[in-house]
Design a protein around this motif. Structure first.
Motif, mmCIF file in Angstrom:
data_model
loop_
_atom_site.group_PDB
_atom_site.id
_atom_site.type_symbol
_atom_site.label_atom_id
_atom_site.label_comp_id
_atom_site.label_asym_id
_atom_site.label_seq_id
_atom_site.Cartn_x
_atom_site.Cartn_y
_atom_site.Cartn_z
ATOM 1 N N LEU A 208 -11.412 6.753 5.020
ATOM 2 C CA LEU A 208 -10.612 7.738 4.287
ATOM 3 C C LEU A 208 -11.361 9.064 4.155
ATOM 4 O O LEU A 208 -10.773 10.145 4.309
ATOM 5 N N LEU B 211 1.779 1.894 -3.536
ATOM 6 C CA LEU B 211 0.605 2.350 -4.276
ATOM 7 C C LEU B 211 0.296 3.812 -3.953
ATOM 8 O O LEU B 211 -0.095 4.577 -4.836
ATOM 9 N N ASN B 212 0.488 4.196 -2.703
ATOM 10 C CA ASN B 212 0.259 5.597 -2.323
ATOM 11 C C ASN B 212 1.276 6.512 -2.999
ATOM 12 O O ASN B 212 0.963 7.660 -3.342
ATOM 13 N N GLN B 213 2.494 6.009 -3.186
ATOM 14 C CA GLN B 213 3.545 6.813 -3.802
ATOM 15 C C GLN B 213 3.230 7.159 -5.258
ATOM 16 O O GLN B 213 3.614 8.222 -5.746
ATOM 17 N N GLN C 146 0.218 7.470 -6.625
ATOM 18 C CA GLN C 146 -1.038 8.194 -6.808
ATOM 19 C C GLN C 146 -0.741 9.686 -7.015
ATOM 20 O O GLN C 146 0.347 10.156 -6.690
ATOM 21 N N PRO C 147 -1.694 10.437 -7.595
ATOM 22 C CA PRO C 147 -3.078 10.046 -7.868
ATOM 23 C C PRO C 147 -3.265 9.443 -9.258
ATOM 24 O O PRO C 147 -2.435 9.618 -10.146
ATOM 25 N N ASN D 213 2.972 4.456 -12.299
ATOM 26 C CA ASN D 213 1.607 4.807 -12.683
ATOM 27 C C ASN D 213 1.512 4.824 -14.202
ATOM 28 O O ASN D 213 2.236 5.570 -14.869
ATOM 29 N N ARG E 143 -10.501 12.853 5.747
ATOM 30 C CA ARG E 143 -10.496 14.046 4.900
ATOM 31 C C ARG E 143 -11.437 15.108 5.452
ATOM 32 O O ARG E 143 -11.081 16.299 5.512
ATOM 33 N N ARG F 189 0.823 -1.216 0.000
ATOM 34 C CA ARG F 189 0.000 0.000 0.000
ATOM 35 C C ARG F 189 0.850 1.256 0.000
ATOM 36 O O ARG F 189 0.473 2.275 -0.585
ATOM 37 N N GLY F 190 1.991 1.179 0.671
ATOM 38 C CA GLY F 190 2.870 2.340 0.708
ATOM 39 C C GLY F 190 3.340 2.725 -0.683
ATOM 40 O O GLY F 190 3.375 3.910 -1.039
#
Length: 372
Positions: free
Chosen positions: A273, A232-234, A236-237, A333, A277, A229-230
């Motif tokens: 999430l 995948l977060n990198q 994004q978006p 990405n 926000r 997940r870390g």
């Protein structure tokens, strides 16, 4: 952020997407199997270069927003340990695939095999965010990224091969919802007061409450827990608004995966999430309206309405390499070329850099304090 309210969207019923059809569109010039081409957004023959559109620009449509309350299949799918035998319609070869895969390529003749997404307890994807970054461009982005990994050992950099990248579509859910939140919070105003020893800053605390409304558009939750997940977060978006209605041709020549995180579980993650926000947005709202120096103890009671969802396939280039017995994964990405990943660290290089900084600071100190 300004409070917003959005009228209900016209709800659409889920469509059963039949994707067992073969995507082996043969090149009319040479007979080769055509693949999806990220540069043109259509099909391209890797042998002679012939190109074709998948749909005309006038026919391009986005995935429909589906009513969450009417979804029938909402559970997780634990198919990661299962396997499937797929017979290639072009050469007859039998291949074994992970049951989560919905698209792959025959290793014998290169034929594109698109498996059936609509099966027991599963939903069919409504849309695809096609690859915009091709393999060559992804390789260049990766090469530039690795140049800035100063603490990565040279040997490890050599193991991370450009040609090892594979294009795959990852499953993802997006959610739209109207939110209404009752909130309570404390805010502090700094005051400067005089004391016997000079002055001191003190904070006067006050309490406030109110309502906050916001429409959430395309909250993304990945439909797989198989990846870091870390990382995948990198990367994004993702521009999920640039999706197109699913057609098998968009995944021709690429791998694709079914979701293992079901709609119900994905919505629970999405709510968390969204709540995070909203909490930040409410904090900003209180600070702006009260001219506060600090905001704390934000508490929300949020209701979610008009919940809709989309099941999308997102493009990612993936590679990995092994260094000293440990596997390191790299992702790119497929829309933006943004790179994420983990690399080993050479502690020898770290120590040398630290020593260099210390020696430099010592030299500056001696020069500034040297007495002639």
């Amino acid at each position: 952020m300004r409070d917003t309210w959005r009228e209900p969207l016209e709800q659409q019923e889920p469509e059963v997407v039949r994707t067992k059809e073969e995507t082996d569109r043969k090149c009319p010039d040479c007979g080769g199997t055509m693949d999806f081409d990220p540069r043109t957004g259509g099909l391209s023959c890797p042998y002679c270069g012939h190109k074709e559109e998948i749909v005309s620009r006038e026919e391009i449509r986005s995935a429909k927003e589906l009513d969450f309350s009417k979804a029938e299949e909402t559970g997780n799918c634990n198919w990661g340990v299962e396997k499937k035998v797929v017979i290639c319609k072009s050469c007859g070869a039998e291949s074994v695939y992970d049951a989560l895969e919905i698209a792959s390529e025959c290793p014998y003749c290169g034929s594109n095999q698109v498996m059936e997404e609509k099966g027991k307890n599963t939903l069919a994807p409504g849309g695809v965010c096609p690859f915009r970054v091709d393999k060559k461009q992804a390789g260049q982005r990766f090469k530039n990224w690795m140049k800035h990994k100063w603490f990565c050992p040279r040997e490890a950099k050599e193991k991370a091969k450009l040609e090892a990248f594979q294009g795959i579509y990852l499953p993802a859910w997006t959610f739209d919802t109207q939110t209404r939140s009752k909130y309570r919070a404390a805010y502090g105003i700094h005051r400067t007061v005089k004391t016997k020893n000079g002055s001191q800053i003190r904070t006067e605390w006050h309490h406030t409450s109110g309502m906050y409304q916001e429409f959430i558009d395309d909250q993304l939750v990945f439909g797989s827990d198989r990846y870091d997940r870390g990382i995948l977060n990198q990367i994004q978006p993702f521009a999920t608004e640039q999706n197109v209605e699913y057609k098998p041709e968009y995944v021709a020549g690429f791998g694709a995966e079914r979701y293992s995180v079901g709609l119900k579980e994905a919505w629970e993650r999405a709510k968390q999430l969204i709540t995070n926000r909203l909490q930040q947005n409410v904090e900003d709202k209180v600070r702006r309206e009260t001219q506060a120096d600090e905001v704390a103890q934000v508490q929300l009671q949020t209701s979610f309405s008009q919940v809709t969802y989309k099941y999308l396939l997102l493009p990612v280039w993936i590679s990995s390499f092994t260094y000293h017995g440990k596997v390191y994964q790299i992702m790119i990405n497929g829309q933006t070329g943004r790179v994420g990943g983990r690399t080993p660290v050479s502690w020898v290089r770290v120590v040398l850099v630290v020593l260099g900084v210390v020696l430099f600071m010592l030299l500056v100190y001696l020069l500034n304090n040297y007495v002639f």
